[in-house]
Scaffold this motif. Structure first.
Motif, PDB file in Angstrom:
ATOM      1  N   SER A 296       0.834  -1.205   0.000  1.00  0.00           N
ATOM      2  CA  SER A 296       0.000   0.000   0.000  1.00  0.00           C
ATOM      3  C   SER A 296       0.866   1.251   0.000  1.00  0.00           C
ATOM      4  O   SER A 296       0.354   2.363  -0.053  1.00  0.00           O
ATOM      5  N   LYS A 297       2.187   1.062   0.038  1.00  0.00           N
ATOM      6  CA  LYS A 297       3.122   2.186  -0.037  1.00  0.00           C
ATOM      7  C   LYS A 297       4.335   1.740  -0.856  1.00  0.00           C
ATOM      8  O   LYS A 297       5.214   1.035  -0.366  1.00  0.00           O
ATOM      9  N   LEU A 298       4.380   2.170  -2.101  1.00  0.00           N
ATOM     10  CA  LEU A 298       5.442   1.736  -3.009  1.00  0.00           C
ATOM     11  C   LEU A 298       6.726   2.506  -2.757  1.00  0.00           C
ATOM     12  O   LEU A 298       6.711   3.670  -2.378  1.00  0.00           O
ATOM     13  N   SER A 299       7.830   1.821  -3.003  1.00  0.00           N
ATOM     14  CA  SER A 299       9.148   2.460  -2.960  1.00  0.00           C
ATOM     15  C   SER A 299       9.860   2.139  -4.272  1.00  0.00           C
ATOM     16  O   SER A 299       9.339   1.396  -5.107  1.00  0.00           O
ATOM     17  N   GLY A 300      11.045   2.667  -4.460  1.00  0.00           N
ATOM     18  CA  GLY A 300      11.797   2.469  -5.690  1.00  0.00           C
ATOM     19  C   GLY A 300      11.999   1.016  -6.075  1.00  0.00           C
ATOM     20  O   GLY A 300      11.983   0.663  -7.249  1.00  0.00           O
ATOM     21  N   ARG A 301      12.176   0.164  -5.097  1.00  0.00           N
ATOM     22  CA  ARG A 301      12.429  -1.260  -5.397  1.00  0.00           C
ATOM     23  C   ARG A 301      11.234  -1.935  -6.068  1.00  0.00           C
ATOM     24  O   ARG A 301      11.388  -2.904  -6.803  1.00  0.00           O
ATOM     25  N   HIS A 302      10.035  -1.414  -5.832  1.00  0.00           N
ATOM     26  CA  HIS A 302       8.849  -2.006  -6.440  1.00  0.00           C
ATOM     27  C   HIS A 302       8.783  -1.784  -7.954  1.00  0.00           C
ATOM     28  O   HIS A 302       8.043  -2.476  -8.651  1.00  0.00           O
ATOM     29  N   PHE A 303       9.548  -0.836  -8.448  1.00  0.00           N
ATOM     30  CA  PHE A 303       9.509  -0.491  -9.866  1.00  0.00           C
ATOM     31  C   PHE A 303      10.612  -1.174 -10.679  1.00  0.00           C
ATOM     32  O   PHE A 303      10.660  -1.017 -11.893  1.00  0.00           O
ATOM     33  N   LYS A 304      11.494  -1.919 -10.023  1.00  0.00           N
ATOM     34  CA  LYS A 304      12.656  -2.489 -10.710  1.00  0.00           C
ATOM     35  C   LYS A 304      12.303  -3.338 -11.922  1.00  0.00           C
ATOM     36  O   LYS A 304      12.902  -3.204 -12.989  1.00  0.00           O
ATOM     37  N   GLY A 305      11.342  -4.226 -11.778  1.00  0.00           N
ATOM     38  CA  GLY A 305      10.983  -5.126 -12.875  1.00  0.00           C
ATOM     39  C   GLY A 305      10.450  -4.392 -14.087  1.00  0.00           C
ATOM     40  O   GLY A 305      10.864  -4.651 -15.223  1.00  0.00           O
TER      41      GLY A 305
ATOM     42  N   ILE B 160       2.142  -0.771 -16.313  1.00  0.00           N
ATOM     43  CA  ILE B 160       1.186  -0.546 -15.237  1.00  0.00           C
ATOM     44  C   ILE B 160       1.620  -1.346 -14.015  1.00  0.00           C
ATOM     45  O   ILE B 160       1.918  -2.540 -14.115  1.00  0.00           O
ATOM     46  N   LEU B 161       1.623  -0.675 -12.875  1.00  0.00           N
ATOM     47  CA  LEU B 161       1.889  -1.323 -11.594  1.00  0.00           C
ATOM     48  C   LEU B 161       0.612  -1.222 -10.767  1.00  0.00           C
ATOM     49  O   LEU B 161       0.160  -0.129 -10.437  1.00  0.00           O
ATOM     50  N   VAL B 162       0.000  -2.352 -10.479  1.00  0.00           N
ATOM     51  CA  VAL B 162      -1.237  -2.410  -9.711  1.00  0.00           C
ATOM     52  C   VAL B 162      -0.884  -2.693  -8.258  1.00  0.00           C
ATOM     53  O   VAL B 162      -0.071  -3.577  -7.977  1.00  0.00           O
ATOM     54  N   CYS B 163      -1.488  -1.921  -7.348  1.00  0.00           N
ATOM     55  CA  CYS B 163      -1.143  -2.085  -5.933  1.00  0.00           C
ATOM     56  C   CYS B 163      -2.304  -1.632  -5.051  1.00  0.00           C
ATOM     57  O   CYS B 163      -3.397  -1.359  -5.537  1.00  0.00           O
ATOM     58  N   ARG B 164      -2.037  -1.522  -3.758  1.00  0.00           N
ATOM     59  CA  ARG B 164      -3.073  -1.108  -2.805  1.00  0.00           C
ATOM     60  C   ARG B 164      -2.967   0.369  -2.440  1.00  0.00           C
ATOM     61  O   ARG B 164      -3.578   0.805  -1.470  1.00  0.00           O
ATOM     62  N   GLU B 165      -2.227   1.158  -3.206  1.00  0.00           N
ATOM     63  CA  GLU B 165      -2.198   2.600  -2.959  1.00  0.00           C
ATOM     64  C   GLU B 165      -3.574   3.180  -3.276  1.00  0.00           C
ATOM     65  O   GLU B 165      -4.378   2.567  -3.968  1.00  0.00           O
ATOM     66  N   LYS B 166      -3.830   4.389  -2.800  1.00  0.00           N
ATOM     67  CA  LYS B 166      -5.162   4.998  -2.920  1.00  0.00           C
ATOM     68  C   LYS B 166      -5.359   5.822  -4.184  1.00  0.00           C
ATOM     69  O   LYS B 166      -6.467   5.990  -4.656  1.00  0.00           O
TER      70      LYS B 166
ATOM     71  N   GLY C 209       7.087   7.106 -16.291  1.00  0.00           N
ATOM     72  CA  GLY C 209       6.486   6.382 -17.403  1.00  0.00           C
ATOM     73  C   GLY C 209       5.714   5.127 -17.011  1.00  0.00           C
ATOM     74  O   GLY C 209       5.237   4.397 -17.873  1.00  0.00           O
ATOM     75  N   ILE C 210       5.575   4.878 -15.720  1.00  0.00           N
ATOM     76  CA  ILE C 210       4.841   3.712 -15.214  1.00  0.00           C
ATOM     77  C   ILE C 210       3.575   4.208 -14.525  1.00  0.00           C
ATOM     78  O   ILE C 210       3.642   5.030 -13.604  1.00  0.00           O
ATOM     79  N   TYR C 211       2.424   3.709 -14.990  1.00  0.00           N
ATOM     80  CA  TYR C 211       1.162   4.080 -14.347  1.00  0.00           C
ATOM     81  C   TYR C 211       0.976   3.229 -13.093  1.00  0.00           C
ATOM     82  O   TYR C 211       1.000   2.007 -13.163  1.00  0.00           O
ATOM     83  N   VAL C 212       0.799   3.897 -11.968  1.00  0.00           N
ATOM     84  CA  VAL C 212       0.509   3.222 -10.707  1.00  0.00           C
ATOM     85  C   VAL C 212      -1.003   3.282 -10.525  1.00  0.00           C
ATOM     86  O   VAL C 212      -1.592   4.365 -10.527  1.00  0.00           O
ATOM     87  N   TYR C 213      -1.616   2.111 -10.412  1.00  0.00           N
ATOM     88  CA  TYR C 213      -3.067   2.016 -10.305  1.00  0.00           C
ATOM     89  C   TYR C 213      -3.462   1.387  -8.969  1.00  0.00           C
ATOM     90  O   TYR C 213      -2.982   0.306  -8.631  1.00  0.00           O
TER      91      TYR C 213
END
Length: 89
Positions: free
Chosen positions: A28-37, A51-57, A64-68
């Motif tokens: 629910s709280k992304l950091s830089g390491r979550h974007f590595k892949g 697209i990175l899907v997660c539990r953020e609000k 260039g990566i959409y966080v959803y």
């Protein structure tokens, strides 16, 4: 990751379907390491969007990566905002 390798028909003309890299995280709280892949895939230039899907609000764009948020992602997916509606089966 979801890769579509097919052609789809839109309004009487053939157009290539976008290649989208999608990764899901339980955080629910992304950091830089979550974007590595996804960042590694960006360097390969084989996808049109990321697209990175997660539990953020909130939905946002990071390098260039959409966080959803997962619920918004599912709503947009089924409303045809991520993949064309013509691909739904």
């Amino acid at each position: 990751m979801f890769d579509i390798n097919e052609w789809s028909r839109f309004v009487g003309q053939i157009s290539p379907v976008r290649k989208i890299a999608i990764e899901a995280k339980s955080s629910s709280k992304l950091s830089g390491r979550h974007f590595k892949g996804l960042k590694a895939l960006q360097e390969e230039n084989c996808f049109d969007s990321f697209i990175l899907v997660c539990r953020e609000k909130e939905k946002r764009l990071v390098d260039g990566i959409y966080v959803y948020p997962w619920e918004l992602f599912l709503n947009d997916l089924w409303d045809g905002k991520i993949l064309p509606k013509s691909l739904k089966r």
